[in-house]
Design an enzyme around this catalytic site. Structure first.
Site, PDB file in Angstrom:
ATOM      1  CG  HIS A 189     -47.179 -22.337 -22.665  1.00 29.84           C
ATOM      2  ND1 HIS A 189     -45.615 -21.509 -23.307  1.00 29.84           N
ATOM      3  CD2 HIS A 189     -47.509 -21.133 -22.320  1.00 29.84           C
ATOM      4  CE1 HIS A 189     -45.789 -20.564 -23.159  1.00 29.84           C
ATOM      5  NE2 HIS A 189     -46.657 -19.931 -22.865  1.00 29.84           N
ATOM      6  CD  GLU A 431     -39.062 -10.062  -3.839  1.00 33.70           C
ATOM      7  OE1 GLU A 431     -39.683 -10.950  -3.977  1.00 33.70           O
ATOM      8  OE2 GLU A 431     -38.562  -9.188  -5.002  1.00 33.70           O
ATOM      9  CG  ASP A 455     -38.774 -14.658  -3.193  1.00 35.05           C
ATOM     10  OD1 ASP A 455     -38.312 -16.292  -3.106  1.00 35.05           O
ATOM     11  OD2 ASP A 455     -38.237 -14.705  -4.453  1.00 35.05           O
ATOM     12  CB  CYS A 502     -48.218 -10.168  -6.775  1.00 36.70           C
ATOM     13  SG  CYS A 502     -46.587 -10.239  -5.893  1.00 36.70           S
TER      14      CYS A 502
END
Length: 570
Positions: A189, A431, A455, A502
């Site tokens: 963050h 994946e 992955d 992605c």
């Protein structure tokens, strides 16, 4: 010269201010029985004081940075007010006679350590938030006011072992021109907030907090991942030139925000965002995201000391859908298990967690967990374009079994008279090598594919991407990985169904261009990468990218692929 991980772009030149680590010492000896209630009261008062402090920070952040960043501290407030967490601390005080600060330390460390052991970079980064909150509670138990960064009198670059989200939230951006830390990741963050405040930042810089002294002149070039201490006149000239170039480029990229990612010969590429919480939606839109290509729900499960109920999940999903205003939102079902632990699930240790009970396998083992999430997804689907993504698929049987659970969730909502979306698209993560080989069969059972290149690379090359000893073997541009992607894209195209990438490759400019050449028409990435990827796509023709990709598939090594991309696209 130092380097690390560039998490917020830009170039800065200023004096260094080195923050020392805030060490707190206290007596951890067991307390006498007659003082147990006193320690419990001390903890309760610390919670109340922490709530006051975090509320002030949240208000400040909302005024200065908007609702999306304020949501980070809403999460902190939810956690500090969580009854389960408080009950756990009180049980430790009573059962083990720990003093209040020691009980907080023990409970927070257990939760944070579990997060740090996770494979997922985003979830691992949440451990910093947890420790930040724990440190605040410990200080308040001891009656010590948490350290705050006061306004600086001159422009500075902050150098620290680490910078907590609550410290980053109150930085004076007119004076703080850069951030350098020894710890951190792309998804912390602190990194997210630095990017939001447009403060150049490089994290994970080994030894930097001791190598740099207060008052040193520091040139921070987050564009080229370089940190120069006390630069020479010629280096200063180069830094100034780079800073001017960055400012010009940023203006150009801002002008592209509302323009489509269309190649020079007219092929439209969709650019979506990877997010981990509802707070990430607004920044994604500001960067030009055309929806959410991957919403990782794991963070939602990390914010509480027990699995979030259906209503909490529904509200989180609805919030993202509302923010996206009709654009698609792809939500991946819970992807934990094996190496990604959640303490309250009491998952058994596994010899080989990467090949163990994770993703959809774990959800099948915990039917109530899966059904609760599916009901929330179906309910949220009436508010917008939600699409369900299933992780860790390696067989057609798993897809069919998932559909049975989905049908059961629909039936229960129907029986209860609760509104729900009846035809939510269902896709699977590609994946595993098995999913690649079965792609022609899997696509006939589903509505879309999403390729998780992180992955997929790991499983295709049999390389644990967390193992530093073999890190150099983890090559996403390996011809083996590229052939798997091409096979998957061709299978989806044969059935006229979409495929998105992605993984990390989508946010790297050269890799993204290669993916477009391989036939990928949707990329989902961290929002910060969207403008540059869009800019690159608009500069090239799809025909040329296809030629380059075709040639790349015929090469023998990742090094050869990389060299070709740099020669023709760099």
């Amino acid at each position: 010269m130092f380097s690390g991980i560039s998490v917020s772009p830009g170039v800065a030149l200023a004096q260094a201010v080195v923050l020392s680590s805030e060490q707190v010492s206290f007596d951890r000896s067991p307390v006498a029985s007659e003082f147990i209630e006193r320690e419990i009261d001390k903890f309760k008062n610390a919670v109340a004081e922490s709530v006051k402090q975090l509320t002030l920070i949240e208000t400040h952040v909302r005024e200065k940075m908007g609702d999306d960043k304020a949501a980070i501290f809403e999460g902190h407030l939810m956690l500090v007010e969580d009854e389960e967490l408080s009950e756990t601390v009180i049980e430790v005080i009573r059962g083990q006679r720990f003093p209040a600060p020691a009980a907080v330390e023990a409970v927070i460390n257990e939760h944070a350590s579990a997060m740090e052991e996770m494979e997922d970079e985003y979830l691992k980064a949440r451990a910093v938030d947890m420790r930040d909150l724990g440190h605040r509670l410990v200080l308040n138990c001891l009656g010590i006011a948490p350290q705050s960064l006061e306004t600086f009198e001159f422009e500075v670059i902050i150098v620290a072992e680490d910078l907590t989200p609550s410290q980053a939230a109150v930085l004076d951006t007119s004076k703080v021109k850069g951030i350098i830390t020894e710890r951190g990741s792309r998804t912390s963050h602190t990194a997210i907030m630095a990017a939001s405040m447009e403060i150049p930042a490089i994290v994970a810089v080994e030894g930097v907090s001791t190598a740099i002294q207060n008052g040193d002149m520091v040139a921070l070039d987050a564009e080229h991942n370089q940190i120069i201490v006390n630069p020479t006149p010629s280096q200063l000239d180069q830094v100034e030139y780079r800073r001017e170039q960055f400012i010009l480029e940023r203006k150009l990229l801002e002008e592209l925000r509302d323009l489509p990612a269309r190649t020079s010969d007219g092929v439209r590429i969709k650019l979506a965002a990877n997010i981990g919480s509802p707070a990430d939606s607004a920044p994604a839109l500001l960067k030009g995201a055309e929806g959410v290509g991957l919403y990782r729900v794991e963070f939602l499960f990390m914010e509480t000391s027990e699995a979030p109920d259906e209503e909490m999940q529904y509200q989180a999903f609805k919030s993202v859908v509302d923010d996206m205003k009709g654009m698609p939102v792809v939500i991946r079902t819970l992807d934990v298990g094996g190496d990604k632990d959640l303490p309250y699930l009491a998952l058994p240790k596994e010899e080989n967690p990467f090949l163990g009970c994770r993703g959809i396998r774990l959800c099948f083992e915990r039917p109530s967990l899966l059904l609760r999430q599916l009901r929330a997804l179906l309910r949220a689907g009436v508010h917008g374009d939600i699409r369900i993504l299933v992780p860790m698929i390696s067989s057609v049987d798993e897809v069919r079994r998932f559909k049975e659970f989905l049908a059961e969730a629909q039936s229960s909502l129907e029986h209860e008279g609760i509104a729900y979306a009846k035809d939510l698209p269902v896709g699977v993560m590609i994946e595993t090598p098995a999913a690649v080989f079965l792609a022609p069969h899997l696509i006939r059972e589903t509505d879309f594919f999403s390729i998780g290149t992180n992955d997929l690379t790991q499983y295709t090359l049999a390389v644990d991407r967390q193992n530093e000893r073999i890190a150099e073997l983890f090559e996403q541009l390996s011809p083996a990985v590229l052939l798997g992607i091409k096979h998957t894209v061709d299978a989806a195209r044969e059935e006229g169904k979409p495929v998105c990438v992605c993984g990390q490759m989508a946010g790297d400019v050269l890799s993204a261009l290669l993916l477009v050449g391989l036939g990928v028409e949707e990329l989902s990435m961290s929002p910060v990468h969207i403008p540059r990827v869009k800019n690159a796509i608009r500069k090239h023709s799809c025909a040329r990218l296809r030629d380059i990709a075709r040639d790349a598939l015929g090469l023998a090594t990742a090094a050869e692929v990389k060299a070709k991309l740099e020669k023709y696209l760099g």
